[in-house]
Every structure is written in structure tokens, then in C-alpha cells.
Design an enzyme around this catalytic site. Structure first.
Site, PDB file in Angstrom:
ATOM      1  N   ASP A  76      -9.290  -5.537   2.107  1.00  0.00           N
ATOM      2  CA  ASP A  76      -8.655  -4.316   2.609  1.00  0.00           C
ATOM      3  C   ASP A  76      -9.465  -3.813   3.801  1.00  0.00           C
ATOM      4  OD1 ASP A  76      -6.726  -1.989   0.918  1.00  0.00           O
ATOM      5  OD2 ASP A  76      -7.729  -1.465   2.786  1.00  0.00           O
TER       6      ASP A  76
ATOM      7  N   PHE B 103      -2.586   2.347  -2.471  1.00  0.00           N
ATOM      8  CA  PHE B 103      -1.976   3.023  -3.615  1.00  0.00           C
ATOM      9  C   PHE B 103      -1.455   2.027  -4.658  1.00  0.00           C
ATOM     10  CE2 PHE B 103       2.484   4.417  -4.765  1.00  0.00           C
ATOM     11  CZ  PHE B 103       2.102   4.958  -5.989  1.00  0.00           C
ATOM     12  N   ILE B 104      -0.500   1.182  -4.316  1.00  0.00           N
ATOM     13  CA  ILE B 104       0.019   0.233  -5.313  1.00  0.00           C
ATOM     14  C   ILE B 104      -1.041  -0.830  -5.588  1.00  0.00           C
ATOM     15  CG2 ILE B 104       1.848  -1.396  -5.954  1.00  0.00           C
ATOM     16  CD1 ILE B 104       3.755   0.043  -4.101  1.00  0.00           C
TER      17      ILE B 104
ATOM     18  N   TYR C  42       9.623  -1.171  10.947  1.00  0.00           N
ATOM     19  CA  TYR C  42       8.992  -1.526   9.668  1.00  0.00           C
ATOM     20  C   TYR C  42       9.879  -2.506   8.907  1.00  0.00           C
ATOM     21  CZ  TYR C  42       7.176  -0.777   4.921  1.00  0.00           C
ATOM     22  OH  TYR C  42       6.670  -0.941   3.652  1.00  0.00           O
TER      23      TYR C  42
ATOM     24  N   LEU D 162      -0.222  -7.468  -0.462  1.00  0.00           N
ATOM     25  CA  LEU D 162       0.319  -6.106  -0.359  1.00  0.00           C
ATOM     26  C   LEU D 162      -0.135  -5.399   0.906  1.00  0.00           C
ATOM     27  CD1 LEU D 162       0.549  -6.746  -3.511  1.00  0.00           C
ATOM     28  CD2 LEU D 162       0.418  -4.293  -3.827  1.00  0.00           C
TER      29      LEU D 162
ATOM     30  N   LYS E 255       9.281  -6.559   8.066  1.00  0.00           N
ATOM     31  CA  LYS E 255       9.317  -7.055   6.686  1.00  0.00           C
ATOM     32  C   LYS E 255      10.451  -8.085   6.516  1.00  0.00           C
ATOM     33  CE  LYS E 255       6.048  -4.784   4.370  1.00  0.00           C
ATOM     34  NZ  LYS E 255       5.043  -5.422   3.492  1.00  0.00           N
TER      35      LYS E 255
ATOM     36  N   ALA F 112       4.798  -8.555  -1.084  1.00  0.00           N
ATOM     37  CA  ALA F 112       5.332  -7.206  -1.308  1.00  0.00           C
ATOM     38  C   ALA F 112       6.172  -6.771  -0.121  1.00  0.00           C
ATOM     39  CB  ALA F 112       4.185  -6.232  -1.525  1.00  0.00           C
TER      40      ALA F 112
END
Ligand code: UDP
Length: 325
Positions: A34, A14-15, A152, A79, A156, A120
Site C-alpha cells: 500500500d 478501508f475494504i 473511474y 484492491l 475499471k 476488485a
């Protein structure tokens, strides 16, 4: 601006795919890596015949591919990640491995070839902290490790620590950005990690909008074109290296109000229902009650401010869902 070549991991997502559009528009070359686990070919189909665009289907867990691609570019937008609270709660192992090991691979290759990395990260990193608005230097407050939701954020957080360690110890040019609930065209209609995608999908199907809990929890939703501008600013400004930046819109809204906005924009006759958290996420779930960015550091150092108001962004997003889903 000089033409550069960028690797965008997660560029079919998406981003990522919105970032790819903006980079190509700015006359750069783009290589996308990807694995298409969440990303889609449809998100980059319009670039396939563009000589400045290349797509490689593969995973950031595959070090040989990461090494080869990073060697060939000027900079890396990293990302690729397993995202979405619901998905991560249901698939914690996949989430932890991709988000920690995959990032480790990208940083190691960037270090080897001395490439700048834009990493990201996420506003989830603040956890359940109640000290709003969240400044980049504020505490992360996580619940016990028995609560899957925090896997999550913890992965990160480890990635951020790794980024800063590479910066301090090895001089790796790396900047960290933390997205605050990005939304817009190409959100996955299955609603992974996005209440806006869920509400719009429900509304367009004529179904009730499902507000979890009392609906008084808040988020600060950021239109993806703003998120992308902040992302590119963080890559461009060397002054931001070794730092984290909130990339968000400081317009805070309750989830109940969000449901009301979407109801009014799609069909005022739609029902809004409340569902207990336990029914939505299972037992052992913890919520972020308020999420609001302090945006002063991004404004001062990156000259970045989000500009798209929520209602306008929702109109764009609803219209995209009508045409594409
Ligand atoms: N939410 C909701 N109904 C839904 C999906 C999500 O009320 O159908 C709530 C969710 O509990 C949270 C907020 O919307 O308070 C944002 O959820 P999202 O999954 O978009 O991301 P989060 O910000 O929690 O990572």
C-alpha cells in the site's frame, strides 16, 4: 483449510484492511502492499507484531516491487485503486494512471508466476444505466468522455477487459468482483467515495446532513464484513474464474432515507439540507439515479449472500466513528 500466503494490494485501505483481518483470522499469511495515499497505518497497527503479517509501503505502479511480491505468494487480492467520485473528479489523472497501469502490472506479474488474482472492480461500471437491478452481463452506460466522473468506471472497465483477456488468451486464473457501496468501520472520515462516512461525520459534529439533489437517487449499501466474505469466496471458488460477480446487498435505499436513518440514530434534532449537484461536484456532473445489484450469480456460484441489514450496519459504523474519529 491449508495455510496460504496472500498479497493484498491496497491492504491499508478501508475494504483492504477489513479483508486482511479476515484472512489472518482464517490463519493465512498476509503481505500488504500500500502506498498509504488513502490507506492508513492505523488500519493494520494491531497486526504489526503478528509473524503472519508483513507491510510493504509501495505502489502498484512500481513493477519491480509488484514482481517481487507476487512471486512470493500463493494468490493476489488486488484492491489498490484510487477511489471515490469526489476524489476522482478532482484528480482524474492520478485515478486513471493508478487504476489502469497499476492493474496492468499486477496482472502481468500474476501471469508470469501463474498466481490466482482476485480483482476488485466496482458497481460504478454500470454507469448511468437505468436497467435495474444490474446483472453482471448487463450493459455499461457511460456519458461522454468530457465528464470526469466516468474516468473511474472506464479505467475499471478496461481492467476488467484485461482480466478477461488474460483469462481467455493465457489461462490466467482471475475472478472479478464488483463492490456495491461498501461501508463500515475504517471508512475514511473525510468521506472520499462514501456518503455514509460524510453523513456520520457531519452528524457527530452536529452539522446538517447534506443531501445532494432531490435525494431520490438510490444506492444499495453493503456492510464491509459482507463485502469481505464475498471477496474471499470469489478467491476460493475456482468455478468463478473468468467471470464477474456483483458483491452487494439488494436492500435499496434513497439517499434522503439514508440521511433520515443516520439523523435518527445519532440525533433526531439534526437538520437535513439539500444541495444542488453543481454546488457539490461542479459543472458537467452526471449521476447514477438507481444502483441495485442482481445478486443471483454470486448466490448460485459463490454461495454468497449479504446478511447485514442497513440499520444494523449503520449502528456498528456509527459506534466505530464515535470511538475512532
Ligand atoms: N451524496 C449526498 N451527499 C453527500 C455525498 C454524497 O447526497 O454529502 C450522494 C451522491 O450524490 C450519490 C450518493 O450519495 O447520489 C452516493 O454517493 P457516494 O459518493 O457515496 O458514492 P457513489 O455511489 O456515487 O459512487
Amino acid at each position: 483449510m491449508t495455510k496460504k500466503t496472500f498479497l493484498v494490494t491496497g491492504g491499508a485501505g478501508f475494504i483492504g484492511s477489513n479483508l486482511v483481518d479476515a484472512l489472518l483470522l482464517a490463519n493465512h499469511r498476509v503481505v500488504v502492499l500500500d502506498d498509504l495515499s488513502v490507506g492508513k497505518r492505523a488500519n493494520f497497527a494491531h497486526h504489526i507484531s503478528n509473524p503472519d503479517f508483513e507491510f510493504i509501503q509501495g505502489s502498484v505502479l512500481d513493477m519491480s516491487v509488484v514482481d517481487r511480491l507476487v512471486a512470493a505468494v500463493d494468490g493476489v487480492y488486488h484492491l489498490a485503486a484510487v477511489v471515490g467520485v469526489t476524489y476522482v473528479v478532482q484528480n482524474p489523472l492520478h485515478g486513471i494512471l493508478v487504476n489502469s497501469k497499476g492493474t496492468e502490472n499486477v496482472f502481468a506479474a500474476a501471469h508470469k508466476y501463474r498466481r490466482k488474482v482476485l480483482f476488485a472492480s466496482t458497481s460504478e461500471i454500470f454507469g448511468k444505466s437505468t436497467q435495474v437491478p444490474f446483472k453482471e452481463t448487463d450493459n455499461s452506460v457511460f456519458g461522454p468522455t468530457s465528464v470526469p466522473r466516468w474516468a473511474y468506471a472506464l479505467a475499471k472497465a478496461l481492467d476488467e477487459q484485461l482480466a478477461f483477456a488474460y483469462y481467455r488468451q493465457e489461462g490466467l486464473p482471475v475472478t472479478v468482483i464488483r463492490y456495491f457501496n461498501a461501508y463500515g468501520p475504517r471508512l475514511d472520515p473525510r468521506g472520499y467515495g462514501s456518503v455514509i462516512a460524510r453523513f456520520i461525520t457531519q452528524a457527530l459534529a452536529g452539522q446538517p446532513l447534506t443531501v445532494y439533489g432531490d435525494g431520490q437517487q438510490t444506492r444499495s449499501f453493503t456492510f464491509v464484513k459482507d463485502s469481505v466474505r464475498g471477496t474471499m469466496a470469489a478467491m476460493d471458488f475456482c468455478r468463478g474464474e473468468g467471470m464477474a460477480f456483483n458483491i452487494g446487498n439488494p436492500e435499496e435505499v434513497t439517499i434522503a432515507t439514508l440521511a433520515h436513518h443516520i439523523q435518527q440514530l445519532v440525533n433526531p434534532d439534526l437538520e437535513i439540507v439539500h444541495i444542488p449537484y453543481e454546488q457539490a461536484y461542479g459543472k458537467n456532473f452526471e449521476e447514477t439515479r438507481r444502483r441495485l445489484p442482481d445478486v443471483s450469480r454470486a448466490a448460485e456460484i459463490l454461495d454468497f449472500r449479504a446478511t447485514v441489514p442497513l440499520i444494523e450496519g449503520l449502528q456498528w459504523t456509527i459506534s466505530w466513528f464515535k470511538d475512532n474519529c
